[in-house]
Write an enzyme that holds these catalytic residues in place. Sequence first.
Site, PDB file in Angstrom:
ATOM      1  N   ILE A 157       4.899   0.222  16.688  1.00 46.70           N
ATOM      2  CA  ILE A 157       5.662  -0.815  15.985  1.00 46.70           C
ATOM      3  C   ILE A 157       7.031  -0.284  15.579  1.00 46.70           C
ATOM      4  O   ILE A 157       8.053  -0.951  15.769  1.00 46.70           O
ATOM      5  CB  ILE A 157       4.881  -1.316  14.763  1.00 46.70           C
ATOM      6  CG1 ILE A 157       3.608  -2.039  15.207  1.00 46.70           C
ATOM      7  CG2 ILE A 157       5.739  -2.247  13.918  1.00 46.70           C
ATOM      8  CD1 ILE A 157       2.678  -2.435  14.077  1.00 46.70           C
ATOM      9  N   ASP A 176       8.998  10.509  10.614  1.00 46.58           N
ATOM     10  CA  ASP A 176       7.565  10.432  10.855  1.00 46.58           C
ATOM     11  C   ASP A 176       6.995  11.833  10.706  1.00 46.58           C
ATOM     12  O   ASP A 176       7.631  12.806  11.101  1.00 46.58           O
ATOM     13  CB  ASP A 176       7.273   9.895  12.260  1.00 46.58           C
ATOM     14  CG  ASP A 176       5.865   9.314  12.381  1.00 46.58           C
ATOM     15  OD1 ASP A 176       4.901  10.008  11.998  1.00 46.58           O
ATOM     16  OD2 ASP A 176       5.731   8.176  12.859  1.00 46.58           O
ATOM     17  N   PRO A 207       0.610   3.751   7.790  1.00 47.61           N
ATOM     18  CA  PRO A 207      -0.704   3.261   7.359  1.00 47.61           C
ATOM     19  C   PRO A 207      -0.906   3.405   5.861  1.00 47.61           C
ATOM     20  O   PRO A 207      -0.147   4.109   5.173  1.00 47.61           O
ATOM     21  CB  PRO A 207      -1.678   4.158   8.131  1.00 47.61           C
ATOM     22  CG  PRO A 207      -0.924   5.443   8.296  1.00 47.61           C
ATOM     23  CD  PRO A 207       0.523   5.040   8.498  1.00 47.61           C
ATOM     24  N   ALA A 234       4.169  -3.327   6.598  1.00 49.02           N
ATOM     25  CA  ALA A 234       3.091  -2.396   6.933  1.00 49.02           C
ATOM     26  C   ALA A 234       1.863  -2.675   6.075  1.00 49.02           C
ATOM     27  O   ALA A 234       1.019  -3.499   6.436  1.00 49.02           O
ATOM     28  CB  ALA A 234       3.578  -0.956   6.777  1.00 49.02           C
ATOM     29  N   ARG A 235       1.768  -2.020   4.934  1.00 46.50           N
ATOM     30  CA  ARG A 235       0.651  -2.212   4.009  1.00 46.50           C
ATOM     31  C   ARG A 235       1.197  -2.337   2.597  1.00 46.50           C
ATOM     32  O   ARG A 235       2.141  -1.636   2.209  1.00 46.50           O
ATOM     33  CB  ARG A 235      -0.336  -1.045   4.075  1.00 46.50           C
ATOM     34  CG  ARG A 235      -0.857  -0.732   5.465  1.00 46.50           C
ATOM     35  CD  ARG A 235      -1.611  -1.864   6.089  1.00 46.50           C
ATOM     36  NE  ARG A 235      -2.967  -2.008   5.576  1.00 46.50           N
ATOM     37  CZ  ARG A 235      -3.821  -2.927   5.988  1.00 46.50           C
ATOM     38  NH1 ARG A 235      -3.448  -3.799   6.905  1.00 46.50           N
ATOM     39  NH2 ARG A 235      -5.035  -2.993   5.474  1.00 46.50           N
ATOM     40  N   ASP A 259       6.273  -8.611   3.469  1.00 43.82           N
ATOM     41  CA  ASP A 259       5.273  -9.390   4.199  1.00 43.82           C
ATOM     42  C   ASP A 259       3.881  -9.005   3.745  1.00 43.82           C
ATOM     43  O   ASP A 259       2.908  -9.691   4.060  1.00 43.82           O
ATOM     44  CB  ASP A 259       5.403  -9.154   5.708  1.00 43.82           C
ATOM     45  CG  ASP A 259       4.454 -10.031   6.497  1.00 43.82           C
ATOM     46  OD1 ASP A 259       4.492 -11.261   6.308  1.00 43.82           O
ATOM     47  OD2 ASP A 259       3.652  -9.485   7.287  1.00 43.82           O
ATOM     48  N   GLU A 264      -2.557  -8.516  -2.619  1.00 45.60           N
ATOM     49  CA  GLU A 264      -2.542  -9.726  -1.798  1.00 45.60           C
ATOM     50  C   GLU A 264      -3.926 -10.290  -1.491  1.00 45.60           C
ATOM     51  O   GLU A 264      -4.047 -11.419  -1.011  1.00 45.60           O
ATOM     52  CB  GLU A 264      -1.830  -9.440  -0.466  1.00 45.60           C
ATOM     53  CG  GLU A 264      -2.601  -8.543   0.467  1.00 45.60           C
ATOM     54  CD  GLU A 264      -1.843  -8.267   1.770  1.00 45.60           C
ATOM     55  OE1 GLU A 264      -2.463  -7.730   2.692  1.00 45.60           O
ATOM     56  OE2 GLU A 264      -0.647  -8.587   1.859  1.00 45.60           O
ATOM     57  N   HIS A 296       1.665 -11.950   4.882  1.00 43.84           N
ATOM     58  CA  HIS A 296       1.097 -11.096   5.924  1.00 43.84           C
ATOM     59  C   HIS A 296       1.177 -11.775   7.290  1.00 43.84           C
ATOM     60  O   HIS A 296       0.197 -11.779   8.064  1.00 43.84           O
ATOM     61  CB  HIS A 296      -0.367 -10.772   5.585  1.00 43.84           C
ATOM     62  CG  HIS A 296      -0.794  -9.414   6.039  1.00 43.84           C
ATOM     63  ND1 HIS A 296      -1.401  -8.493   5.219  1.00 43.84           N
ATOM     64  CD2 HIS A 296      -0.703  -8.806   7.242  1.00 43.84           C
ATOM     65  CE1 HIS A 296      -1.675  -7.392   5.890  1.00 43.84           C
ATOM     66  NE2 HIS A 296      -1.248  -7.559   7.130  1.00 43.84           N
TER      67      HIS A 296
END
Length: 331
Positions: A157, A176, A207, A234-235, A259, A264, A296
């Site tokens: 992604i 990363d 993640p 993402a999360r 998002d 949530e 989401h």
Amino acid sequence: MKIALFNLREDEKKSLEKWQKQNPDVEIVAYSETLTADNTHLAQGAQGVCMAVLSTVDEGVYEKLQAMGVKVMSQRSAGTDMYNWDKMRELGIMLINVPVYSPNAIGEYVITSALYFTRNFNQFLPAGKEHDFRWHLPVLSREMATLTAGVVGTGNIGRAVAKLFKGMGAKVIGYDVYENDAARELLDYVSLDELYERSDVITFHVPATEDNYHMVNEEAIAKMKDTAVLVNSARGSIVDTQAVLKALDEGKLKGVALDVYEHEFDLVKKDLRGQDLNDPIMDEILQRNDIIYTPHIAFYTETALDNLLGLALDESVNYLKTGDSKAIVNR
């Protein structure tokens, strides 16, 4: 071979019909309900279970499924933090996810959200409703080709996002823990601190782990530009929402697109019109014009739905036939 599919939504039915036509030898029993410890009987006779959950799976589910002969569970998403990997491994139940389903869909969401703020739509739209149609310095925009985009997490992604930013002429940098050569063709790797300091747009594609919990906090935000735009698709747990609200109140950030949201689970996919959310943080988010909140849906395209359902079932079948799958996450 039989697979019990749970959490089936109306918008997934066409994808399921398409898959069943291509796989007539697999029996699918589908339910709109979420699998719980009280309704595991619905999976009787199935060797696999396919789910799409956002909240933690009931602990009692795993033992009951094992007793019924279920060998594999698949999640119709990339995220699997809702499952107890250790318990499943102990019981001999493999967990499968769909790590790649439509990176481009999420990339489009990130670009759209970033442009909403960099081109000051959050100011132009409410101003227009007040009949204020001026051109003036507070709403003078910058073009994406003059900006630096920081991509945190450079997997499938993150690379799709970097490709879109690069195509618009932006300078793209990334961070990363595990760098990869495919990403190096699209961006320059830097430290996380340097990414925070240099980026005009920062987008997260990591993640939900203990290490990443609230990685966007007051300390991190303090390193960012006052004009930075943050995008989290993402999360929810990676962002300290209260720290973000505080920063916006202090003029520290230009805008934030969420998002996902750390609380949530009581909101997403529910029609709560006319009801009290009992969530003062979300109430504030929805009232602000310097935050975009979407439930989401960064992934939510026809292509993604076909891939999520199809690949989850494909890999479940693959495991049941061969005893292995490239998508197992709890080996």
